[in-house]
Every structure is written in C-alpha cells, then in structure tokens.
Design an enzyme around this catalytic site. Sequence first.
Site, PDB file in Angstrom:
ATOM      1  N   LYS A  37       0.736  -1.281   0.024  1.00  0.00           N
ATOM      2  CA  LYS A  37       0.035  -0.072   0.113  1.00  0.00           C
ATOM      3  C   LYS A  37       0.701   1.058  -0.040  1.00  0.00           C
ATOM      4  O   LYS A  37       0.507   2.102  -0.675  1.00  0.00           O
ATOM      5  CB  LYS A  37      -0.839  -0.098   1.253  1.00  0.00           C
ATOM      6  CG  LYS A  37      -1.946   1.075   1.296  1.00  0.00           C
ATOM      7  CD  LYS A  37      -2.992   0.819   2.531  1.00  0.00           C
ATOM      8  CE  LYS A  37      -2.109   0.513   3.987  1.00  0.00           C
ATOM      9  NZ  LYS A  37      -1.633   1.603   4.539  1.00  0.00           N
ATOM     10  N   ARG A  69      -8.202   3.730  10.306  1.00  0.00           N
ATOM     11  CA  ARG A  69      -7.791   2.504  10.787  1.00  0.00           C
ATOM     12  C   ARG A  69      -9.053   1.732  11.447  1.00  0.00           C
ATOM     13  O   ARG A  69      -9.016   0.572  11.576  1.00  0.00           O
ATOM     14  CB  ARG A  69      -6.638   2.336  11.620  1.00  0.00           C
ATOM     15  CG  ARG A  69      -5.417   2.344  11.099  1.00  0.00           C
ATOM     16  CD  ARG A  69      -4.286   2.399  11.935  1.00  0.00           C
ATOM     17  NE  ARG A  69      -2.832   2.927  11.531  1.00  0.00           N
ATOM     18  CZ  ARG A  69      -2.014   1.887  11.032  1.00  0.00           C
ATOM     19  NH1 ARG A  69      -2.417   0.817  10.877  1.00  0.00           N
ATOM     20  NH2 ARG A  69      -0.845   2.438  10.304  1.00  0.00           N
ATOM     21  N   ARG A  82      11.395 -11.709   4.814  1.00  0.00           N
ATOM     22  CA  ARG A  82      12.288 -10.523   4.331  1.00  0.00           C
ATOM     23  C   ARG A  82      13.770 -10.779   5.537  1.00  0.00           C
ATOM     24  O   ARG A  82      13.419 -11.240   6.645  1.00  0.00           O
ATOM     25  CB  ARG A  82      11.869  -9.073   4.868  1.00  0.00           C
ATOM     26  CG  ARG A  82      10.965  -8.567   3.800  1.00  0.00           C
ATOM     27  CD  ARG A  82      10.391  -7.076   4.385  1.00  0.00           C
ATOM     28  NE  ARG A  82       9.256  -6.656   3.450  1.00  0.00           N
ATOM     29  CZ  ARG A  82       8.399  -5.863   4.011  1.00  0.00           C
ATOM     30  NH1 ARG A  82       8.399  -5.419   5.204  1.00  0.00           N
ATOM     31  NH2 ARG A  82       7.339  -5.692   3.235  1.00  0.00           N
ATOM     32  N   ARG A  85      14.517  -8.413  10.854  1.00  0.00           N
ATOM     33  CA  ARG A  85      13.956  -7.436  11.942  1.00  0.00           C
ATOM     34  C   ARG A  85      13.068  -8.047  12.945  1.00  0.00           C
ATOM     35  O   ARG A  85      12.087  -8.675  12.515  1.00  0.00           O
ATOM     36  CB  ARG A  85      13.360  -6.302  11.289  1.00  0.00           C
ATOM     37  CG  ARG A  85      14.168  -5.195  10.522  1.00  0.00           C
ATOM     38  CD  ARG A  85      13.542  -4.432   9.677  1.00  0.00           C
ATOM     39  NE  ARG A  85      12.351  -3.725  10.240  1.00  0.00           N
ATOM     40  CZ  ARG A  85      11.839  -2.405   9.855  1.00  0.00           C
ATOM     41  NH1 ARG A  85      12.423  -2.049   8.869  1.00  0.00           N
ATOM     42  NH2 ARG A  85      10.795  -1.982  10.408  1.00  0.00           N
ATOM     43  N   ARG A 138      -0.333  -8.376  13.668  1.00  0.00           N
ATOM     44  CA  ARG A 138      -0.707  -7.108  12.881  1.00  0.00           C
ATOM     45  C   ARG A 138      -1.903  -7.456  11.893  1.00  0.00           C
ATOM     46  O   ARG A 138      -2.789  -6.689  11.652  1.00  0.00           O
ATOM     47  CB  ARG A 138       0.464  -6.657  12.165  1.00  0.00           C
ATOM     48  CG  ARG A 138       1.488  -5.853  12.983  1.00  0.00           C
ATOM     49  CD  ARG A 138       2.847  -5.677  12.166  1.00  0.00           C
ATOM     50  NE  ARG A 138       2.502  -4.722  11.019  1.00  0.00           N
ATOM     51  CZ  ARG A 138       3.453  -4.670  10.348  1.00  0.00           C
ATOM     52  NH1 ARG A 138       4.618  -5.432  10.240  1.00  0.00           N
ATOM     53  NH2 ARG A 138       3.195  -3.785   9.218  1.00  0.00           N
TER      54      ARG A 138
END
Length: 223
Positions: free
Chosen positions: A13, A86, A125, A158, A169
């Site tokens: 996004k 949100r 990642r 991370r 999330r």
Amino acid sequence: MRIVLLGPPGSGKGTQARRLVDRFGLSLIATGDIFRWNVREGTELGHRAKAYLDAGELVPDDVTIAIVMAAIDKVPDGFILDGFPRTIPQAESLESELAARGRPISSVLAFILDEEEAVKRIAGRRTCANCQAPYNVFFNPPVTEGICDVCGGPLVQRTDESEETVRRRLEVYREQTAPLLKFYSERGFLREIDAVGTEEEVTQRAVAALADLVGKDQSESRI
Ligand SMILES: [Zn+2]
C-alpha cells in the site's frame, strides 16, 4: 481527488501510495510520517502524542484526528491518505471533519492480499547486516541460506517482522480495519485492487479503478 488507501501489512500500500502521488501530482499524507514530523518538530500535537507513546499507550483518536486534519488543512486539494483511518470511529470522525470543510473523500482503494501471502512477504524478509542487500527466503532467497550473495555477510531479520508479529498485525487489520471496506462500499466509492503482481501491474489496476470512480462522478474534472 481525495483518496483513502486501505490494505493489510505486506500489501504494498505504501509503495502504491507513492506511485499514485507521483502519477497524479497529489499530496501524500502518510500517518506514520506526519506523527514523526510533529514529534520531531515539537508541535503541540506532537507533544501530546509523544506523552502517550512514551507511556506505551495508544494515542487517543482525538489527538490522531487533530494531527491528520492539521496535515490535510496544509495541502491543496488532491491528496492520498495512507495509514488512516484504521477503525470505524476514525472513519466517521474523518467523514464529518471533511464534510465541514467541503472536501469529502472521493475514492477508496482497498488492496487485497491473502493473509498467508502477506506473512511470506514480510516474515520472509532478510537483510544483509553488512551491505543491507534485501532478500526474501520465499521469493528471492540467497544462494546459501543465511549468507549474502553480494558480500558474504550474515542475513538478519527485523524483530518487528517476525512471523508472530506479522500475524498479530494481520489480526488487528482483520478485526479493526477490514470493516472499513463495508463502510466505504456502502458509500459507493470503494474499489478492491488485487495486490498480487508487479508494482506496475498493481498501479495500473489502481489507475483504472480511479478512472472508473471519476467516470461515475462527472463533477470531478480531474483525477
Ligand atoms: Zn551483503
């Protein structure tokens, strides 16, 4: 055009927001950026937000909305909101604040991505600790596991991109933000965008959806 972008973590996004802003000459209002700006500049709203953040608490809606509206009031017409609203209460406040200014939201694009795909995109990642080269263990793995192809350095993940964090999330998005799709769909200016594909393919879908929404409203002279 006044646009809201919705989409789960990993949907691209933010990247699409920047591409659409460049293409149409709009202003980008990314909530994370404007929060950091207010805190860094020591604005009154920044001080109020920081007090909550320092205490490990959520910034209450009235502060968040004040920060977003201050940013909107500073830009000319034609903006993209990324990261706000949100929740349904935030969307309702935004709607009434913008109505009072005669600047209602004209288009909402919702980027759609399967949750397992989102987990792979983010939790996969890895970054080289030495040269920062980016990898993804599912889509773009190094030749040797855990080792950078470029410099031989170690690949690290991370902590805020662990599978557990990503799933949490996604759950928050599903419970609090996904209901906004129905909220905006009922108002007639929501389009769903398939977020699977290259950045350019997804941008093309978004541009087509915006053209379609503008075509519905002849009073809009430009995207
Ligand atoms: Zn490296």
